[in-house]
Design a protein around this motif. Structure first.
Motif, PDB file in Angstrom:
ATOM      1  N   ALA A 183       0.709  -1.400   0.007  1.00 44.88           N
ATOM      2  CA  ALA A 183      -0.044   0.066   0.127  1.00 44.88           C
ATOM      3  C   ALA A 183       0.906   1.529  -0.040  1.00 44.88           C
ATOM      4  N   GLN A 184       2.034   1.023   0.225  1.00 49.52           N
ATOM      5  CA  GLN A 184       3.017   2.336   0.185  1.00 49.52           C
ATOM      6  C   GLN A 184       3.383   2.615  -1.084  1.00 49.52           C
ATOM      7  N   VAL A 185       2.988   1.841  -2.366  1.00 49.85           N
ATOM      8  CA  VAL A 185       3.633   2.006  -3.555  1.00 49.85           C
ATOM      9  C   VAL A 185       2.137   1.859  -4.556  1.00 49.85           C
ATOM     10  N   ALA A 186       1.190   1.152  -3.852  1.00 46.11           N
ATOM     11  CA  ALA A 186       0.086   0.744  -5.019  1.00 46.11           C
ATOM     12  C   ALA A 186      -1.424   0.903  -4.180  1.00 46.11           C
ATOM     13  N   THR A 187      -2.303   0.911  -4.808  1.00 42.69           N
ATOM     14  CA  THR A 187      -3.840   0.826  -4.483  1.00 42.69           C
ATOM     15  C   THR A 187      -4.253  -0.607  -4.070  1.00 42.69           C
ATOM     16  N   VAL A 188      -4.215  -0.791  -2.708  1.00 44.77           N
ATOM     17  CA  VAL A 188      -4.531  -2.060  -2.350  1.00 44.77           C
ATOM     18  C   VAL A 188      -5.671  -2.406  -1.375  1.00 44.77           C
ATOM     19  N   SER A 189      -6.405  -3.638  -1.808  1.00 45.03           N
ATOM     20  CA  SER A 189      -7.655  -3.752  -0.651  1.00 45.03           C
ATOM     21  C   SER A 189      -7.096  -5.106  -0.372  1.00 45.03           C
ATOM     22  N   ILE A 190      -7.444  -5.360   0.932  1.00 47.87           N
ATOM     23  CA  ILE A 190      -7.165  -6.808   1.678  1.00 47.87           C
ATOM     24  C   ILE A 190      -8.916  -7.193   1.738  1.00 47.87           C
ATOM     25  N   THR A 191      -8.883  -8.526   1.157  1.00 42.50           N
ATOM     26  CA  THR A 191     -10.260  -9.210   1.429  1.00 42.50           C
ATOM     27  C   THR A 191     -10.383 -10.478   2.118  1.00 42.50           C
ATOM     28  N   THR A 192     -11.221 -10.442   3.161  1.00 46.57           N
ATOM     29  CA  THR A 192     -11.465 -11.754   3.815  1.00 46.57           C
ATOM     30  C   THR A 192     -12.997 -12.128   4.085  1.00 46.57           C
ATOM     31  N   ARG A 193     -13.015 -13.483   4.387  1.00 45.60           N
ATOM     32  CA  ARG A 193     -14.363 -13.937   4.818  1.00 45.60           C
ATOM     33  C   ARG A 193     -15.171 -13.045   5.741  1.00 45.60           C
ATOM     34  N   GLY A 246      -7.160   3.067   5.483  1.00 47.10           N
ATOM     35  CA  GLY A 246      -7.606   2.678   4.181  1.00 47.10           C
ATOM     36  C   GLY A 246      -6.322   2.442   3.095  1.00 47.10           C
ATOM     37  N   ARG A 247      -5.166   2.157   3.927  1.00 51.32           N
ATOM     38  CA  ARG A 247      -3.898   1.831   3.311  1.00 51.32           C
ATOM     39  C   ARG A 247      -3.039   0.447   3.903  1.00 51.32           C
TER      40      ARG A 247
END
Length: 355
Positions: A183-193, A246-247
């Motif tokens: 997330a320091q260099v890209a747009t990232v989402s973490i997704t979990t159940r 959000g990062r």
């Protein structure tokens, strides 16, 4: 044909601990490992990996982890430590030698085929661990996703992903560490159940593992039964803070992947460059196929690491094998001692421990 007191398959932390336990009983183990040198899976982990247990809780039996006992060692320090540990062992260590097949014999012993050689032995310890086979879950549409799909086993550093839109699947320590770094260099989402679970790294001035050890929960066989779900993310505050702003951001598992897009649970969709699966691993035991020691999915049949199918076979390094600590540096030594004693006893080999 050669003979060995004991064959240990795997030369990482679990195999080295098993070899030491054998030496303490007057047995010289033959350790077979396909890797070019000591360290097991550690040299292949991502560059920034940092242990979430301090050095004082990260050593194998007989050799404390060097340096400040309260620091959190990084990947390369662990590799150096395991290399030194291997060098001090009284064992026949053969790196670059893959165990291809274990054959059961009529007398209850085994023939192990490895590196063009056949080795007869009365006992085998399977210590190739639970991290050799990356688990790739069957997420809807992922097979036809046209972007890039990586497993955490293939991730090294964020450099090649700068500016990308990345979805990280998984909610464990590695998933959150990698997602926060990316997330320091890209747009990232973490997704979990389900929700992300965080565990404070320090409580009342003590590391979380101090409390686990003091309470006995770390080594209790009841621990995994009392908390059978996912392991919480050990956090010094930065990971929860990063997610809160959000990062990366956190979202429920998507409905599906469609071409180069992700369709989220609320029906919205967007283009995605990379899906990174931090979804864990499965035991790496192909050499036991046909022995009855593993089920149709390759999962070992065992009780606390002692094979329920073959008297002379044991396992070390499986996740939650006997406790929370079973697949960790701090736990494999304890399990190796337990398993080796019972395997030797079941195989009719009564060996006194050398003090």
């Amino acid at each position: 044909m050669t003979f060995a007191d004991l064959v240990v398959i795997g030369g990482g932390q679990s195999g080295l601990a098993a070899a030491r336990a054998a030496a303490r009983r007057g047995l010289r183990a033959l350790v077979l490992d396909a890797s070019p040198g000591p360290g097991g899976s550690w040299p292949a982990y991502y560059d920034s990996l940092t242990l979430f247990s301090p050095a004082r809780f990260s050593g194998l039996p007989g050799m404390p982890f060097p340096g400040d006992p309260d620091r959190y060692p990084v990947r390369d320090e662990v590799v150096d430590y395991l290399t030194a540990y291997a060098g001090a062992l009284d064992a026949d260590l053969r790196f670059g030698t893959r165990a291809e097949l274990v054959i059961t014999e009529d007398d209850g012993g085994f023939t192990v085929l490895a590196g063009g050689e056949a080795v007869r032995t009365p006992s085998v310890i399977a210590a190739s661990g639970g991290f050799g086979t990356p688990l790739r879950p069957a997420l809807p549409g992922l097979d036809s996703f046209t972007g890039r799909v990586l497993h955490a086993a293939e991730y090294r550093s964020p450099g090649g992903l700068a500016g990308a839109r990345v979805v990280v699947v998984g909610g464990g320590n590695s998933a959150v560490q990698i997602a926060t770094e990316l997330a320091q260099v890209a747009t990232v989402s973490i997704t979990t159940r389900g929700p992300l679970r965080f565990q404070r790294q320090r409580i009342l001035g003590r590391d979380f593992h101090w409390w686990l050890t003091r309470s006995g929960l770390d080594t209790s066989r009841w621990g995994p039964r009392l908390a059978p779900g996912t392991v919480p993310v050990i956090d010094d505050g930065r990971y929860r803070a990063a997610v809160s702003v959000g990062r990366p951001d956190h979202r429920p598992l998507p409905q599906r992947f469609d071409d180069n897009r992700v369709v989220w649970s609320d029906g919205t969709s967007e283009p995605v460059d990379v899906v990174l699966l931090a979804t864990g691993y499965r035991p790496d035991l192909p050499y036991l196929a046909g022995t009855g020691a593993v089920d149709e999915h390759g999962v070992p049949r065992h009780d606390g690491g002692v094979s329920t199918a073959l008297p002379g076979l044991g396992f070390v390094g499986l996740e939650r094998q006997r406790s929370f600590a079973s697949a960790t540096l701090r736990g494999v030594g304890r399990d190796a001692e337990f398993v080796l004693d019972r395997v030797l006893r079941r195989a009719g080999r009564h060996v006194a421990e050398v003090r």
